[in-house]
Design an enzyme around this catalytic site. Sequence first.
Site, PDB file in Angstrom:
ATOM      1  N   ASP A 105       0.838  -1.205   0.000  1.00 32.80           N
ATOM      2  CA  ASP A 105       0.000   0.000   0.000  1.00 32.80           C
ATOM      3  C   ASP A 105       0.877   1.262   0.000  1.00 32.80           C
ATOM      4  O   ASP A 105       2.035   1.227   0.428  1.00 32.80           O
ATOM      5  CB  ASP A 105      -0.883   0.050   1.251  1.00 32.80           C
ATOM      6  CG  ASP A 105      -1.884  -1.086   1.283  1.00 32.80           C
ATOM      7  OD1 ASP A 105      -2.224  -1.605   0.216  1.00 32.80           O
ATOM      8  OD2 ASP A 105      -2.299  -1.436   2.402  1.00 32.80           O
TER       9      ASP A 105
HETATM   10  N1  URA Z   1      -1.375  -5.919   3.965  1.00 30.72           N
HETATM   11  C1  URA Z   1      -1.796  -4.641   3.969  1.00 30.72           C
HETATM   12  O1  URA Z   1      -2.776  -4.315   4.630  1.00 30.72           O
HETATM   13  N2  URA Z   1      -1.094  -3.744   3.270  1.00 30.72           N
HETATM   14  C2  URA Z   1       0.006  -4.054   2.553  1.00 30.72           C
HETATM   15  O2  URA Z   1       0.607  -3.176   1.920  1.00 30.72           O
HETATM   16  C3  URA Z   1       0.427  -5.387   2.554  1.00 30.72           C
HETATM   17  C4  URA Z   1      -0.282  -6.307   3.273  1.00 30.72           C
END
Ligand code: URA
Length: 244
Positions: A105
Site C-alpha cells: 500500500d
Molecule cells: N497488507 C496490507 O494491509 N497492506 C500491505 O501493503 C500489505 C499487506
Amino acid sequence: MLIRLNRYISMCGVSSRRKAEELIKAGRVKVNGKIVKDFGVKVDPEVDIVELDGIEIKLPKKRYIVLNKPVGYLTQLGKSPDGKRTIEELLRDIPERVFPVGRLDYNTEGLLILTNDGELANRIMHPRYKLPKVYLALVKGRIKPALLREMEKGINLEDGFAKPDSVKVIRYENKNTLLEIVFHEGRKHLVKRFFFSFGYPVLKLKRTAIGPIKLNKLSPGKWRNLSKRELFLLFRAVGLKYNP
Ligand code: URA
C-alpha cells in the site's frame, strides 16, 4: 525452452507481439542466417541466433532486485494520474524493465521484490508455494496474549477466511502493540483488514521478508541485487532450479 518467434521478439523488448508478426512477414527477421516469414516458428534462445534488420537481438538479462519501498510511494511503474510518487523514481538506474512482484500500500513500507523473470514472479505470488510474507504491524491498543490465540485461528473477511501462519507480540509501545504477523497469501490490505476486524486499526505497517529474502538493513528508498545464495534459496522455495 522453445519460444515462438513473435513472442521471442517481443520478449527482447523490440516490439509488441503483433508488431513482431509484421516484422516477420516483411522479411526483416532472420533465424540462424535465414529469413523466416512464419511467426509460428519456435526458437531456442540458448542456441538460435535471431536478427532483425541484420542486427542480433537477445533476451534482456534477468534481473532480481529487492527494494525497501518507503511510505508515500505507489507500487507501480510510470506516473500516477494524481501526481503521487511511484517506485519508478527509485529504480531509475536499472536499465532492465523490472516489475514489482505483488504490491504494498501507499502508506506501507518494506520489502518488494522486482524482476523481469515472469515465471519466478508468478510463483512467488501463487498461494500454492506458500511463501511466507512477514510483516511488522504497529496497532492501536494493547493486544492481550489470549486474543493472539484467537487471531491465530483466523477470521472471516469480506473476501474469504484469513488465517495467519503466526502472530506474536514484539513489544508494547505506550498504548499500542508492535506485532509480527506472517501470511502466505497476498490479498489487498490483508494485514490491515485482519487486525481491524478484531477492533485494532493498524497505525504503521512494514514488510520485512518474503520467504528466504529478508530486508535486513536496507534503508527506505534503496534497492540491492539479490545475491546468488538468496536466488538459490528463492528458486528452491518455489520449486524452480536456479541456473546462474
Ligand atoms: N497488507 C496490507 O494491509 N497492506 C500491505 O501493503 C500489505 C499487506
